[in-house]
Design an enzyme around this catalytic site. Structure first.
Site, PDB file in Angstrom:
ATOM      1  N   SER A 286      -9.324  -2.330   7.371  1.00  0.00           N
ATOM      2  CA  SER A 286      -8.822  -1.943   6.052  1.00  0.00           C
ATOM      3  C   SER A 286      -8.007  -2.998   5.319  1.00  0.00           C
ATOM      4  CB  SER A 286      -7.975  -0.668   6.164  1.00  0.00           C
ATOM      5  OG  SER A 286      -8.804   0.449   6.301  1.00  0.00           O
TER       6      SER A 286
ATOM      7  N   SER B 231      -9.286   0.471   3.339  1.00  0.00           N
ATOM      8  CA  SER B 231      -8.582   1.454   2.556  1.00  0.00           C
ATOM      9  C   SER B 231      -7.434   0.855   1.747  1.00  0.00           C
ATOM     10  CB  SER B 231      -8.029   2.541   3.479  1.00  0.00           C
ATOM     11  OG  SER B 231      -7.068   1.978   4.373  1.00  0.00           O
TER      12      SER B 231
ATOM     13  N   LYS C  62       0.854  -1.199   0.000  1.00  0.00           N
ATOM     14  CA  LYS C  62       0.000   0.000   0.000  1.00  0.00           C
ATOM     15  C   LYS C  62       0.889   1.248   0.000  1.00  0.00           C
ATOM     16  CE  LYS C  62      -3.792   1.395   3.161  1.00  0.00           C
ATOM     17  NZ  LYS C  62      -4.549   0.893   4.336  1.00  0.00           N
TER      18      LYS C  62
END
Lengths: 88, 515
Positions: B237, B213, B134
């Site tokens: 997330s 996310s 990420k």
């Protein structure tokens, strides 16, 4: 017991408190539109959220917890290793 | 004569810090001490990665290989790291215009040069494995923007410990994956609410969420543009996008994986979580990443990482038994969601679980005392956490935070006494979960992960079937969350290994985009 002078603050009173707090810390929210649902954020939504956070303070304050048996611990799961509650 | 304990402890800390400062003074690129991917025992566990049953001819594309298959095919010499890099770069070049999973990528030449690391003969279990962390993990060779205007153009001078560990194990960072604004919601055009990353199962339908996310990592892995990746989880997330995209992910016990070099959302609830296509790959990544880090004291003093790889190997026997006798409970309401299709799927899942060896289904468990108060706002939250880290950016311009602004300003409104009480409640919740929930079962199926995120307990997600998304008409995966007590990762892997030995939901791949 709460005295008679205690009353739940109004939205307007909380808004003043929130704006003052941000101003004290040097954060300028006036650059946001006052009210624009199409904007990523506006002052109206920000203040609404702020009022909700402040009113939740009462919930936390009212929560009865034995302070001798419940220490504040930011990282509970590894704490069980540090306090040898799991086998190393 | 043995020195008194206080001098031993303070001297060890002092020497480590001095080593760090000395290294830092030598140059910004060497800020972090070389974090290896674990002790010798960890290397032994990683040498036990099982062989694949497939041959190269049986694999439709090189991008279809999992981590364990990559390890095996490289061991057999039937593919090279260069082949794997080229296959992934080709696929990204062709399809990421639809998926929009990546925020930044290195050049092909840089990646090919990286494949030549480890020529000194050091053991590299992730050799040639293309990985997508990420975009909140610091990387020296790519920007780290956190999905936000706040970090636009930010170029770190060192790798996050997790990234450095993967690289030292031979892993290749094929790109930085898009993410929700400062680790909240799905990935968007910075500073707006316009979505970017698509769900890999609905690449031509932007409205169907990829989950947030860790959206980009989820899509990159599901769409075969990375073999696996890393997400972060403060409130669902990792397992959110994992379930939305048919992945197997592990959010481990707090402290198991270093958070050093990760843009923080909450110092007390953030977790790094491997996101993969099956349980073995999730276990391999955790094995590489679960080690103590001098730069993150939260990783210190924990029990040594056990053999995760072994726990993810299904055991042989009647009815695909789980490795250890395991009582499985469900949180109230889990079997009765609003969606009829999901309810049916969960019912089937429970029946299958019950038919597996070594599984005792205990049904709905009784919730610990004061569950509702302890798991909901404000006591179950983390209002105050993000503000301190971001104060200068908040002063610079609040518009940089977009729709996430309230989350970052809330700390200015939460009093210190509430913050202390939140932490008292968090510890109380942990004790109650241990003594009043996990006394009834060893693993619990849960809709959300909030209670387990706040207390730092491990959660695994995995796919259990497919459903039709009414808006796009596309077939989309559905998954489950399983939670365990602190350091219960092996137990979760064992259940998932048995499940994936008798089902193939985790092997189904989405259709390529059209256009």
């Amino acid at each position: 017991m709460r005295g008679n002078a205690i009353h739940p603050p109004s939205d307007e009173e909380l808004n003043v408190y929130i704006r003052t707090r941000y101003q004290l810390l040097g954060v300028d929210i006036s650059v946001l539109p006052e009210s624009d649902p199409d904007a990523p954020m506006d002052q109206e939504r920000l203040l609404e959220n702020g009022r909700s956070i402040l009113r939740q303070e009462v919930v936390a304050a009212d929560f009865d917890i034995d302070p001798q048996f419940n220490l504040p611990v930011p990282h509970p799961a590894p704490f069980v290793a540090w306090t040898e509650e799991v086998e190393q | 004569m043995r020195p008194p304990q206080d001098t031993v402890i303070s001297r060890r800390w002092f020497l480590e810090r001095m080593a760090w400062i000395t290294t830092a003074a030598a140059g910004a690129d060497a800020l972090v001490p070389r974090p290896l991917f674990g002790a010798e025992r960890t290397r032994e566990y990683l040498r036990e990665i099982p062989a694949s049953n497939n041959t190269l001819q049986q694999v439709s594309e090189l991008t279809e290989l999992t981590i364990s298959e990559t390890v095996d095919f490289l061991r057999r010499g039937v593919v090279s790291p260069e082949d794997l890099v080229r296959a992934h770069v080709d696929r990204i070049d062709r399809y990421d215009q639809f998926y929009r999973a990546y925020a930044d990528r290195p050049s092909l030449d840089a990646l090919l040069a990286s494949t030549r690391s480890g020529q000194d003969g050091s053991y590299q279990p992730l050799k040639g494995v293309c990985l997508a962390p990420k975009d909140n993990f610091y990387t020296t060779d790519m920007l780290t923007e956190g999905g936000s205007l706040v970090f636009e153009g930010f170029q770190p001078h060192y790798d996050a410990t997790a990234v450095a560990s993967m690289r030292s194990a031979g892993g290749l960072i094929i790109g930085k994956a898009q993410m929700g604004n400062l680790a909240g919601g799905r990935a968007q055009v910075y500073g707006t609410t316009i979505p970017t990353t698509r769900n890999a199962w609905t690449p031509n339908h932007v409205n169907y969420s990829p989950g947030g996310s860790s959206s980009g990592t989820g899509t990159a892995v599901a769409a075969r543009m990375a073999v696996a990746g890393l997400g972060t989880q403060t409130g669902g997330s990792v397992v959110g996008p994992g379930n939305a995209q048919g992945l197997t992910c592990i959010k481990p016990t707090f402290g198991r994986i270093s958070l050093h070099g990760v843009i923080p959302l909450s110092y007390t609830r953030d977790h790094v979580g491997p996101m993969a296509r099956n349980v073995m790959d999730a276990a391999i990544l955790l094995q590489v990443l679960a080690h103590s880090d001098p730069n993150d004291p939260r990783t210190r003093g924990l029990p040594p990482a056990p053999n995760y790889v072994e726990s993810a190997v299904p055991t042989l026997g009647l009815n695909t038994p789980v490795r250890w006798p395991t009582r499985v409970g469900v949180l109230p309401g889990w079997t009765d969601p609003n969606d009829e299709g999901v309810a049916r799927m969960r019912g089937e899942f429970l029946r299958e679980l019950e038919s597996m060896g070594n599984v005792q289904l205990v049904g709905e468990i009784t919730l610990p005392e004061q569950w509702e108060e302890l798991t909901s706002q404000p006591l179950g939250g983390s209002h105050g956490d993000p503000t301190a880290f971001f104060i200068e950016s908040l002063r610079r311009d609040v518009r940089l935070f977009g729709d996430r602004l309230p989350r970052f300003l809330n700390g200015m409104l939460q009093s210190a006494d509430t913050y202390v009480k939140v932490q008292q409640a968090r510890m109380l919740l942990l004790h109650r979960i241990q003594t009043q929930l996990f006394n009834q079962c060893d693993v619990v199926l849960t809709e959300g992960s909030g209670a387990f995120d706040g207390t730092g307990m491990p959660v695994l997600c995995m796919p259990i079937g497919f459903d039709t998304d009414p808006s796009s008409g596309m077939s989309v995966p559905r998954g489950v969350n399983l939670a365990a007590p602190p350091f219960g990762e092996e137990r979760l892997f064992a259940v998932a290994a048995a499940w994936q030995a008798r089902t193939d939901y985790h092997t189904v791949r989405p259709e390529d985009p059209v256009g």
